[in-house]
Scaffold this active site. Sequence first.
Site, PDB file in Angstrom:
ATOM      1  N   LYS A 162       0.501 -23.339  -4.194  1.00 32.35           N
ATOM      2  CA  LYS A 162       0.863 -24.711  -3.573  1.00 32.35           C
ATOM      3  C   LYS A 162       2.201 -25.415  -4.159  1.00 32.35           C
ATOM      4  O   LYS A 162       2.836 -25.923  -3.357  1.00 32.35           O
ATOM      5  CB  LYS A 162      -0.221 -25.654  -4.110  1.00 32.35           C
ATOM      6  CG  LYS A 162      -0.148 -27.145  -3.946  1.00 32.35           C
ATOM      7  CD  LYS A 162      -1.339 -27.866  -4.632  1.00 32.35           C
ATOM      8  CE  LYS A 162      -1.237 -28.111  -6.216  1.00 32.35           C
ATOM      9  NZ  LYS A 162      -0.313 -29.339  -6.446  1.00 32.35           N
ATOM     10  N   ASN A 163       2.393 -25.197  -5.318  1.00 31.15           N
ATOM     11  CA  ASN A 163       3.633 -25.758  -6.035  1.00 31.15           C
ATOM     12  C   ASN A 163       4.901 -25.163  -5.608  1.00 31.15           C
ATOM     13  O   ASN A 163       5.923 -25.550  -5.856  1.00 31.15           O
ATOM     14  CB  ASN A 163       3.325 -25.823  -7.523  1.00 31.15           C
ATOM     15  CG  ASN A 163       2.213 -26.621  -7.868  1.00 31.15           C
ATOM     16  OD1 ASN A 163       1.779 -27.561  -6.901  1.00 31.15           O
ATOM     17  ND2 ASN A 163       1.895 -26.712  -9.001  1.00 31.15           N
ATOM     18  N   CYS A 205      -0.548 -40.942 -11.079  1.00 26.50           N
ATOM     19  CA  CYS A 205      -1.712 -40.549 -10.353  1.00 26.50           C
ATOM     20  C   CYS A 205      -2.605 -40.227 -11.795  1.00 26.50           C
ATOM     21  O   CYS A 205      -2.311 -40.968 -12.967  1.00 26.50           O
ATOM     22  CB  CYS A 205      -1.445 -39.090 -10.130  1.00 26.50           C
ATOM     23  SG  CYS A 205      -1.025 -37.867 -11.060  1.00 26.50           S
ATOM     24  N   ARG A 244       4.207 -40.076 -13.855  1.00 23.31           N
ATOM     25  CA  ARG A 244       4.778 -39.315 -12.712  1.00 23.31           C
ATOM     26  C   ARG A 244       6.287 -40.098 -12.396  1.00 23.31           C
ATOM     27  O   ARG A 244       6.355 -40.208 -11.189  1.00 23.31           O
ATOM     28  CB  ARG A 244       4.003 -39.042 -11.503  1.00 23.31           C
ATOM     29  CG  ARG A 244       2.710 -38.563 -11.929  1.00 23.31           C
ATOM     30  CD  ARG A 244       2.618 -37.358 -12.649  1.00 23.31           C
ATOM     31  NE  ARG A 244       3.131 -36.123 -11.906  1.00 23.31           N
ATOM     32  CZ  ARG A 244       2.403 -35.081 -11.071  1.00 23.31           C
ATOM     33  NH1 ARG A 244       0.990 -35.547 -10.847  1.00 23.31           N
ATOM     34  NH2 ARG A 244       2.927 -34.179 -10.476  1.00 23.31           N
ATOM     35  N   ILE A 303      10.344 -40.473 -11.464  1.00 21.62           N
ATOM     36  CA  ILE A 303      11.278 -39.640 -11.199  1.00 21.62           C
ATOM     37  C   ILE A 303      12.806 -39.917 -11.720  1.00 21.62           C
ATOM     38  O   ILE A 303      13.553 -40.032 -10.867  1.00 21.62           O
ATOM     39  CB  ILE A 303      11.337 -39.618  -9.623  1.00 21.62           C
ATOM     40  CG1 ILE A 303      11.475 -40.829  -8.905  1.00 21.62           C
ATOM     41  CG2 ILE A 303      10.100 -39.048  -9.052  1.00 21.62           C
ATOM     42  CD1 ILE A 303      11.661 -40.658  -7.561  1.00 21.62           C
ATOM     43  N   ASP A 304      12.736 -40.723 -12.836  1.00 19.12           N
ATOM     44  CA  ASP A 304      13.959 -41.048 -13.543  1.00 19.12           C
ATOM     45  C   ASP A 304      15.029 -39.909 -13.412  1.00 19.12           C
ATOM     46  O   ASP A 304      16.104 -39.996 -13.426  1.00 19.12           O
ATOM     47  CB  ASP A 304      13.755 -41.725 -14.741  1.00 19.12           C
ATOM     48  CG  ASP A 304      12.950 -40.847 -15.569  1.00 19.12           C
ATOM     49  OD1 ASP A 304      13.457 -40.874 -16.928  1.00 19.12           O
ATOM     50  OD2 ASP A 304      12.146 -40.251 -15.298  1.00 19.12           O
ATOM     51  N   ASP A 340      -0.991 -26.903 -16.029  1.00 13.52           N
ATOM     52  CA  ASP A 340      -1.941 -26.715 -14.897  1.00 13.52           C
ATOM     53  C   ASP A 340      -3.108 -25.598 -15.249  1.00 13.52           C
ATOM     54  O   ASP A 340      -3.980 -25.779 -14.500  1.00 13.52           O
ATOM     55  CB  ASP A 340      -1.304 -26.332 -13.500  1.00 13.52           C
ATOM     56  CG  ASP A 340      -0.489 -27.182 -12.921  1.00 13.52           C
ATOM     57  OD1 ASP A 340       0.518 -26.933 -12.330  1.00 13.52           O
ATOM     58  OD2 ASP A 340      -0.538 -28.390 -13.619  1.00 13.52           O
ATOM     59  N   VAL A 371       3.104 -31.760 -21.624  1.00 13.93           N
ATOM     60  CA  VAL A 371       3.970 -32.087 -20.389  1.00 13.93           C
ATOM     61  C   VAL A 371       3.374 -33.259 -19.817  1.00 13.93           C
ATOM     62  O   VAL A 371       4.354 -34.105 -19.355  1.00 13.93           O
ATOM     63  CB  VAL A 371       3.656 -31.033 -19.301  1.00 13.93           C
ATOM     64  CG1 VAL A 371       4.234 -31.218 -17.992  1.00 13.93           C
ATOM     65  CG2 VAL A 371       3.978 -29.662 -20.018  1.00 13.93           C
ATOM     66  N   ARG A 384      -7.337 -30.395  -2.823  1.00 10.47           N
ATOM     67  CA  ARG A 384      -5.569 -30.522  -2.829  1.00 10.47           C
ATOM     68  C   ARG A 384      -5.102 -29.456  -2.782  1.00 10.47           C
ATOM     69  O   ARG A 384      -4.044 -28.971  -2.596  1.00 10.47           O
ATOM     70  CB  ARG A 384      -5.239 -31.532  -3.397  1.00 10.47           C
ATOM     71  CG  ARG A 384      -5.699 -33.191  -3.380  1.00 10.47           C
ATOM     72  CD  ARG A 384      -4.979 -33.949  -4.071  1.00 10.47           C
ATOM     73  NE  ARG A 384      -3.597 -33.547  -3.900  1.00 10.47           N
ATOM     74  CZ  ARG A 384      -2.868 -33.954  -5.124  1.00 10.47           C
ATOM     75  NH1 ARG A 384      -3.302 -34.867  -6.020  1.00 10.47           N
ATOM     76  NH2 ARG A 384      -1.463 -33.657  -5.200  1.00 10.47           N
TER      77      ARG A 384
HETATM   78  C1  EPZ Z   1       5.006 -29.921 -10.941  1.00  6.66           C
HETATM   79  O1  EPZ Z   1       4.861 -31.245 -10.856  1.00  6.66           O
HETATM   80  C2  EPZ Z   1       3.629 -29.768 -10.380  1.00  6.66           C
HETATM   81  N1  EPZ Z   1       3.340 -30.190  -9.051  1.00  6.66           N
HETATM   82  C3  EPZ Z   1       2.555 -29.686 -11.313  1.00  6.66           C
HETATM   83  O2  EPZ Z   1       1.286 -29.342 -10.605  1.00  6.66           O
HETATM   84  C4  EPZ Z   1       2.867 -29.403 -12.538  1.00  6.66           C
HETATM   85  O3  EPZ Z   1       1.918 -29.814 -13.623  1.00  6.66           O
HETATM   86  C5  EPZ Z   1       4.228 -29.628 -13.139  1.00  6.66           C
HETATM   87  O4  EPZ Z   1       5.273 -29.311 -12.091  1.00  6.66           O
HETATM   88  C6  EPZ Z   1       4.635 -28.940 -14.363  1.00  6.66           C
HETATM   89  O5  EPZ Z   1       4.484 -27.838 -14.412  1.00  6.66           O
HETATM   90  C7  EPZ Z   1       4.313 -29.767  -7.907  1.00  6.66           C
HETATM   91  O6  EPZ Z   1       4.858 -28.745  -7.980  1.00  6.66           O
HETATM   92  C8  EPZ Z   1       3.548 -30.340  -6.555  1.00  6.66           C
HETATM   93  P1  EPZ Z   1       7.583 -32.358 -13.751  1.00  6.66           P
HETATM   94  P2  EPZ Z   1       6.394 -32.261 -11.283  1.00  6.66           P
HETATM   95  O7  EPZ Z   1       8.668 -32.892 -13.053  1.00  6.66           O
HETATM   96  O8  EPZ Z   1       7.386 -31.610 -10.546  1.00  6.66           O
HETATM   97  C9  EPZ Z   1       7.861 -36.308 -16.412  1.00  6.66           C
HETATM   98  C10 EPZ Z   1      -0.848 -29.382 -10.209  1.00  6.66           C
HETATM   99  O9  EPZ Z   1      -2.094 -29.530 -10.857  1.00  6.66           O
HETATM  100  N2  EPZ Z   1       8.922 -36.481 -15.708  1.00  6.66           N
HETATM  101  O10 EPZ Z   1       8.104 -30.969 -14.487  1.00  6.66           O
HETATM  102  O11 EPZ Z   1       5.928 -33.647 -10.969  1.00  6.66           O
HETATM  103  C11 EPZ Z   1       6.528 -36.299 -15.596  1.00  6.66           C
HETATM  104  O12 EPZ Z   1       6.026 -37.380 -15.466  1.00  6.66           O
HETATM  105  C12 EPZ Z   1       0.276 -30.167 -10.166  1.00  6.66           C
HETATM  106  O13 EPZ Z   1      -0.692 -28.365  -9.214  1.00  6.66           O
HETATM  107  C13 EPZ Z   1       9.683 -37.683 -15.797  1.00  6.66           C
HETATM  108  O14 EPZ Z   1       9.266 -38.489 -16.893  1.00  6.66           O
HETATM  109  O15 EPZ Z   1       6.427 -31.971 -12.820  1.00  6.66           O
HETATM  110  C14 EPZ Z   1       5.580 -35.166 -16.402  1.00  6.66           C
HETATM  111  O16 EPZ Z   1       5.144 -35.944 -17.569  1.00  6.66           O
HETATM  112  C15 EPZ Z   1      -0.035 -31.458 -11.484  1.00  6.66           C
HETATM  113  N3  EPZ Z   1      10.799 -37.969 -15.243  1.00  6.66           N
HETATM  114  C16 EPZ Z   1       6.902 -34.383 -17.188  1.00  6.66           C
HETATM  115  O17 EPZ Z   1       7.888 -34.890 -16.722  1.00  6.66           O
HETATM  116  C17 EPZ Z   1      11.174 -37.309 -14.096  1.00  6.66           C
HETATM  117  O18 EPZ Z   1      11.955 -37.612 -13.510  1.00  6.66           O
HETATM  118  C18 EPZ Z   1       6.730 -32.919 -16.063  1.00  6.66           C
HETATM  119  O19 EPZ Z   1       7.016 -33.207 -14.860  1.00  6.66           O
HETATM  120  C19 EPZ Z   1      10.245 -36.065 -13.725  1.00  6.66           C
HETATM  121  C20 EPZ Z   1       9.275 -35.669 -14.627  1.00  6.66           C
END
Ligand code: EPZ
Length: 429
Positions: free
Chosen positions: A22-23, A117, A122, A124-125, A306, A328, A398
């Site tokens: 999925k990811n 969520c 989540r 995106i900074d 995950d 994480v 999902r």
């Molecule tokens: C991806 O999410 C996956 N989703 C998540 O899977 C997975 O848990 C995560 O990577 C970590 O491996 C998809 O690929 C669709 P991150 P993502 O950016 O990209 C914070 C599942 O169950 N952060 O590595 O959103 C964020 O809030 C899902 O399949 C910021 O603060 O993960 C989180 O606490 C859940 N600012 C941490 O970093 C940012 O700009 C990791 O986020 C970006 C992220």
Amino acid sequence: MEVIRVKGGRSIEGEVTVEGAKNSALKLMAATLMAPGVNTLTNVPNIADVHVMGKVLKYLGARIEVLGEHELKIDTSSVDRWETPYHLVAQMRASTAVLGPLLSRFGKAIVAMPGGCNIGARKIDMHILGLESLGVNFDVDHGDIHASIPHGLKGTQVMLDFASVGATENLMMASVHVTGTTVIENAAREPEIVDLANLLNEMGAKVSGAGSSRIEIEGVEELHPVEHRVVGDRIEAGTFIAMAGICGGPVTVKGFDPAHLGLVLKKYELMGLDVERGRHECTVSRQAPIRSIDIQTLPFPGFPTDLQAQTMCLLAQGSDSCIVTENVFENRFMFASELQRMGADITIEGHHAIVRGVERFSGAEVKSPDLRGGAALVMAGLVADGYTTVSDVHHIDRGYECFVEKLQALGAEVRRMEVPDLEDGGEVG
Ligand code: EPZ
């Protein structure tokens, strides 16, 4: 209301084949925006999030043909919009993965700010900071992010505060046409990042270092459409491996690369599971009691967040006590509170969970907090006394294709069923 009802006490054994990741699939679909023409993706999981990403691409003007269960033909030649509406982004945060591709193709994008969520804010900074350093201008207006590149995109060095998967992907995709070269330091190293880099290179991009924490993207003129097979889903595989571990197995899980679960399989062996690794499969069983060991989640190759809930479920039946640390996401222990309804003994202290092993779970009515927690609650139901009813199963749909059918094929007594939705004052009794 749809629920998944499982009767505990039956072991599971046999073979299960996981789908494409999925990811990875969601980002590969977004990346087709950068290669106008007919792109073919195979081994695409037939899951709700893929359907939502399909809606996003169609909204932008793409034409999608679904061939069989797991093949998509995505024609992006007539894509002529660069705005993704809130109602789609709100459904799925991963829609923000179109930001980089739209900037690459149109030099602009309007993407709704993703809401939070159940597992965290989540933000995106890091995406925005990284893209600004490439020359992207951002305005946030009425909940929408307006991105533009008044002076084009110039390659530069971007250092991520945290090895964010999404930020790494958006920066990679936004950089395919930069002038010069972009270097991403502290990049995420997940296998799904490597799958995306492979797709971009097949399209004609020049991405090197994917899978390491330093990724280089040398700008190229244009990309062309390709055919690509989505990498196997290591998280779906890990979910079935954990289920084999809690029930005893033996279960052979096929369709993924065990090297993508390196640390997970090592930890599971320390916990007493027997793991036989093949090239694209793993056979898992357990005779010994589950040994309690500490787990901390980290970006790949660390222990994947995950699989935290599924692993906590195993440890909740451990022979001793241990600590599970979630590094994480800031709020990914809701599963634990639901598992306590089934008799687990877990104490949450900030981002630590103290897990004291108990003999048995007892079946109960529980709510799926997110897709991985939901799968882990069904997993707990497999070994609980009596019946467990998991609601909010849309979370599970999902990310898991034919979840119930796969468990039934392994011998579990589990089924989906409609029950009156008591929250709307439905008939009681
Ligand atoms: C991806 O999410 C996956 N989703 C998540 O899977 C997975 O848990 C995560 O990577 C970590 O491996 C998809 O690929 C669709 P991150 P993502 O950016 O990209 C914070 C599942 O169950 N952060 O590595 O959103 C964020 O809030 C899902 O399949 C910021 O603060 O993960 C989180 O606490 C859940 N600012 C941490 O970093 C940012 O700009 C990791 O986020 C970006 C992220």
